[in-house]
Design an enzyme around this catalytic site. Structure first.
Site, PDB file in Angstrom:
ATOM      1  N   GLU A 130       0.836  -1.227   0.000  1.00  0.00           N
ATOM      2  CA  GLU A 130       0.000   0.000   0.000  1.00  0.00           C
ATOM      3  C   GLU A 130       0.864   1.268   0.000  1.00  0.00           C
ATOM      4  O   GLU A 130       0.520   2.287   0.608  1.00  0.00           O
ATOM      5  CB  GLU A 130      -1.022  -0.048   1.134  1.00  0.00           C
ATOM      6  CG  GLU A 130      -1.937  -1.261   0.926  1.00  0.00           C
ATOM      7  CD  GLU A 130      -3.310  -1.170   1.515  1.00  0.00           C
ATOM      8  OE1 GLU A 130      -3.744  -0.059   1.817  1.00  0.00           O
ATOM      9  OE2 GLU A 130      -3.948  -2.233   1.647  1.00  0.00           O
TER      10      GLU A 130
HETATM   11  N1  CAA Z   1      -6.372  11.981  -4.336  1.00  0.00           N
HETATM   12  C1  CAA Z   1      -6.850  12.484  -5.497  1.00  0.00           C
HETATM   13  N2  CAA Z   1      -6.097  12.651  -6.593  1.00  0.00           N
HETATM   14  C2  CAA Z   1      -4.812  12.290  -6.513  1.00  0.00           C
HETATM   15  C3  CAA Z   1      -4.240  11.742  -5.340  1.00  0.00           C
HETATM   16  C4  CAA Z   1      -5.085  11.606  -4.223  1.00  0.00           C
HETATM   17  N3  CAA Z   1      -4.655  11.092  -3.061  1.00  0.00           N
HETATM   18  N4  CAA Z   1      -2.940  11.485  -5.569  1.00  0.00           N
HETATM   19  C5  CAA Z   1      -2.686  11.851  -6.835  1.00  0.00           C
HETATM   20  N5  CAA Z   1      -3.827  12.324  -7.403  1.00  0.00           N
HETATM   21  C6  CAA Z   1      -3.991  12.879  -8.753  1.00  0.00           C
HETATM   22  C7  CAA Z   1      -3.071  14.070  -8.929  1.00  0.00           C
HETATM   23  O1  CAA Z   1      -3.667  15.265  -8.451  1.00  0.00           O
HETATM   24  C8  CAA Z   1      -2.854  14.081 -10.428  1.00  0.00           C
HETATM   25  O2  CAA Z   1      -3.965  14.664 -11.054  1.00  0.00           O
HETATM   26  P1  CAA Z   1      -3.763  15.894 -12.105  1.00  0.00           P
HETATM   27  O3  CAA Z   1      -2.979  15.307 -13.248  1.00  0.00           O
HETATM   28  O4  CAA Z   1      -5.162  16.272 -12.467  1.00  0.00           O
HETATM   29  O5  CAA Z   1      -3.012  16.963 -11.391  1.00  0.00           O
HETATM   30  C9  CAA Z   1      -2.883  12.594 -10.791  1.00  0.00           C
HETATM   31  O6  CAA Z   1      -3.575  11.929  -9.720  1.00  0.00           O
HETATM   32  C10 CAA Z   1      -1.495  12.006 -10.910  1.00  0.00           C
HETATM   33  O7  CAA Z   1      -0.842  12.217  -9.685  1.00  0.00           O
HETATM   34  P2  CAA Z   1       0.722  12.397  -9.547  1.00  0.00           P
HETATM   35  O8  CAA Z   1       1.220  13.325 -10.624  1.00  0.00           O
HETATM   36  O9  CAA Z   1       1.008  12.768  -8.124  1.00  0.00           O
HETATM   37  O10 CAA Z   1       1.217  10.939  -9.899  1.00  0.00           O
HETATM   38  P3  CAA Z   1       2.643  10.281  -9.772  1.00  0.00           P
HETATM   39  O11 CAA Z   1       2.891   9.486 -10.984  1.00  0.00           O
HETATM   40  O12 CAA Z   1       3.668  11.292  -9.366  1.00  0.00           O
HETATM   41  O13 CAA Z   1       2.424   9.202  -8.583  1.00  0.00           O
HETATM   42  C11 CAA Z   1       2.305   8.440  -6.311  1.00  0.00           C
HETATM   43  C12 CAA Z   1       1.957   9.535  -7.318  1.00  0.00           C
HETATM   44  C13 CAA Z   1       1.889   8.990  -4.943  1.00  0.00           C
HETATM   45  C14 CAA Z   1       3.775   8.109  -6.278  1.00  0.00           C
HETATM   46  C15 CAA Z   1       1.460   7.168  -6.644  1.00  0.00           C
HETATM   47  O14 CAA Z   1       1.880   6.595  -7.856  1.00  0.00           O
HETATM   48  C16 CAA Z   1       1.479   6.118  -5.552  1.00  0.00           C
HETATM   49  O15 CAA Z   1       0.778   6.247  -4.535  1.00  0.00           O
HETATM   50  N6  CAA Z   1       2.257   5.027  -5.746  1.00  0.00           N
HETATM   51  C17 CAA Z   1       2.209   3.885  -4.822  1.00  0.00           C
HETATM   52  C18 CAA Z   1       1.167   2.901  -5.247  1.00  0.00           C
HETATM   53  C19 CAA Z   1       0.748   2.013  -4.139  1.00  0.00           C
HETATM   54  O16 CAA Z   1       0.496   2.437  -3.011  1.00  0.00           O
HETATM   55  N7  CAA Z   1       0.608   0.738  -4.449  1.00  0.00           N
HETATM   56  C20 CAA Z   1       0.101  -0.213  -3.497  1.00  0.00           C
HETATM   57  C21 CAA Z   1      -0.540  -1.358  -4.214  1.00  0.00           C
HETATM   58  S1  CAA Z   1      -2.026  -1.897  -3.482  1.00  0.00           S
HETATM   59  C22 CAA Z   1      -1.596  -2.983  -2.251  1.00  0.00           C
HETATM   60  O17 CAA Z   1      -0.488  -3.066  -1.827  1.00  0.00           O
HETATM   61  C23 CAA Z   1      -2.759  -3.733  -1.719  1.00  0.00           C
HETATM   62  C24 CAA Z   1      -2.454  -4.982  -1.000  1.00  0.00           C
HETATM   63  O18 CAA Z   1      -2.630  -6.038  -1.534  1.00  0.00           O
HETATM   64  C25 CAA Z   1      -2.118  -4.948   0.430  1.00  0.00           C
END
Ligand code: CAA
Length: 380
Positions: free
Chosen positions: A363
């Site tokens: 996550e």
């Molecule tokens: N709420 C709403 N919108 C959001 C947001 C949020 N929390 N976070 C990002 N966005 C939006 C941004 O505003 C942006 O929109 P605009 O283009 O309109 O401005 C768009 O989404 C893209 O966002 P970023 O430019 O910030 O994207 P990024 O490529 O830089 O990535 C990141 C952001 C935070 C690194 C994200 O990729 C991330 O969280 N990565 C980790 C993924 C993760 O947690 N994976 C876990 C897998 S699930 C799991 O593990 C389950 C299990 O089995 C236990």
């Protein structure tokens, strides 16, 4: 400011504690050793309302708040983090995702069964080349009018072989980047959807983790969640709540290890006295207790933010970052306090130490939490 829990919170915490002691504890070493999914225990957790904690009772849920959810997660995780990750994914990624972003038909068809434990849910975002970099989805969903065709691979999917309902994130229009991503409901048994072999893991070995393959899988258009192109935002918002669950899991792992270490240190004697009377051990206990309490405050603050309707992107990331660090560091200390006994399975702390590691990875890794927190700070 009021740090006390309500009567209802105390009751639900005690119910989860009692269930963990009487039901999860007896077979936990065996399930870890043999990588056995706790089928009958998941059913019992469904009966207790632990699989749809925050879901509205009209959809079969328990209608409780996020604080109750965090309390349940902490108590289950003190004993069995494999069982608690099944609970966490079902609650905060699948049920929450459907309740917050699904339409009425999807809620009636899927949420009502997921919230009661009749169905188990899985959340499919990670891919071989899109783990932390979640926008780089390679799984495609091609729009064919009244349906989509899904192709691709998903990795490390919790409950991957056991789930009935899968929320799958896929790229519909790669030119639109994160705005070309959608989330879909895919049912188990859909032609072309195959479950790969089970992963042999370091920790949370009782949970069921698989790679999934999608080969020309036909998904009806009514199974798309939300508006076209809203899938990345759906995944991010859903994960913010998921991080409260995993932070509470990390807290529970740390607290479980600490409680075992404290008890052991009051019984085990060395150099003529119980080892808790040696400052080397007593100071470890003091550090553990202090930092676990600090982690608990962050977890409760994130849950409270969610309950209040505040933005919890940053507070959930902070809770997960800190609680997972505390879990990793203090489970190692708990093994150390147990000495040679800490290295054998019957004392439980070696399992908690292995289970702790994943809380710094899934996550969103700790590094990803720092991205979320620092971006939030700069934006403020
Ligand atoms: N709420 C709403 N919108 C959001 C947001 C949020 N929390 N976070 C990002 N966005 C939006 C941004 O505003 C942006 O929109 P605009 O283009 O309109 O401005 C768009 O989404 C893209 O966002 P970023 O430019 O910030 O994207 P990024 O490529 O830089 O990535 C990141 C952001 C935070 C690194 C994200 O990729 C991330 O969280 N990565 C980790 C993924 C993760 O947690 N994976 C876990 C897998 S699930 C799991 O593990 C389950 C299990 O089995 C236990």
């Amino acid at each position: 400011m009021d740090f006390s829990l309500t009567e209802e919170h105390l009751m639900i915490r005690d119910a989860a504690r009692d269930f963990a002691q009487t039901e999860l504890l007896p077979g936990v070493i065996e399930r870890d050793t043999t990588q056995t999914f706790p089928d009958s225990l998941v059913k019992k957790m469904g009966d207790l309302g632990f699989l749809g904690v925050m879901v509205d009772p009209k959809y079969g849920g328990s209608g409780m708040d996020a604080i109750s959810y965090a309390l349940i997660m902490e108590e289950l995780s003190k004993i069995d983090a494999s069982a608690s990750v099944i609970v966490s994914v079902n609650n905060s990624l699948v049920c929450y995702g459907l309740e917050a972003y699904g339409n009425e038909e999807q809620k009636q068809k899927y949420l009502t069964k997921l919230a009661t434990g009749e169905f188990i849910g899985a959340f499919c975002l990670s891919e071989p080349e899109a783990g932390s970099d979640a926008t780089s989805q390679r799984t495609t969903a091609i729009d064919k009018g009244d349906h989509y065709i899904l192709n691709g691979t998903k990795n490390w999917i919790t409950s991957g072989g056991r789930a009935d309902v899968y929320l799958v994130i896929a790229q519909t229009d790669k030119h639109k980047g994160s705005h070309g991503i959608n989330a879909f409901i895919v049912e188990k048994g859909t032609p072309g959807f195959d479950v790969g072999p089970k992963e042999d893991k370091l920790g949370i070995r009782g949970s069921d983790t698989h790679t999934l393959q999608f080969n020309d899988v036909k998904v009806p258009k009514e199974n798309r969640i939300g508006a076209n192109g809203s899938g990345f935002r759906f995944a991010m918002k859903t994960l913010s709540g998921g991080r409260i669950g995993i932070a509470a899991q990390a807290l529970g792992i740390a607290a479980g290890a600490y409680e075992l270490a404290l008890k052991y240190s009051k019984e085990r004697k060395a150099f003529g006295t119980e080892i808790c009377n040696h400052q080397a051990i007593a100071f470890k206990l003091a550090d553990m207790h202090t930092e676990i309490e600090a982690a608990r405050m962050l977890v409760m603050k994130a849950a409270w933010d969610k309950d209040q309707g505040n933005n919890y992107d940053m507070s959930s990331a902070m809770a997960k970052l800190y609680a997972s660090k505390v879990a990793m560091e203090h489970t190692v200390e708990a093994v150390q306090i147990h000495g040679g006994n800490g290295f054998v399975k019957e004392y439980h702390v070696e399992r908690l130490m292995r289970d702790a590691k994943i809380t710094q990875i899934y996550e969103g890794t700790s590094e990803i939490q720092k991205i979320v927190i620092s971006r939030g700070l700069i934006k403020e």
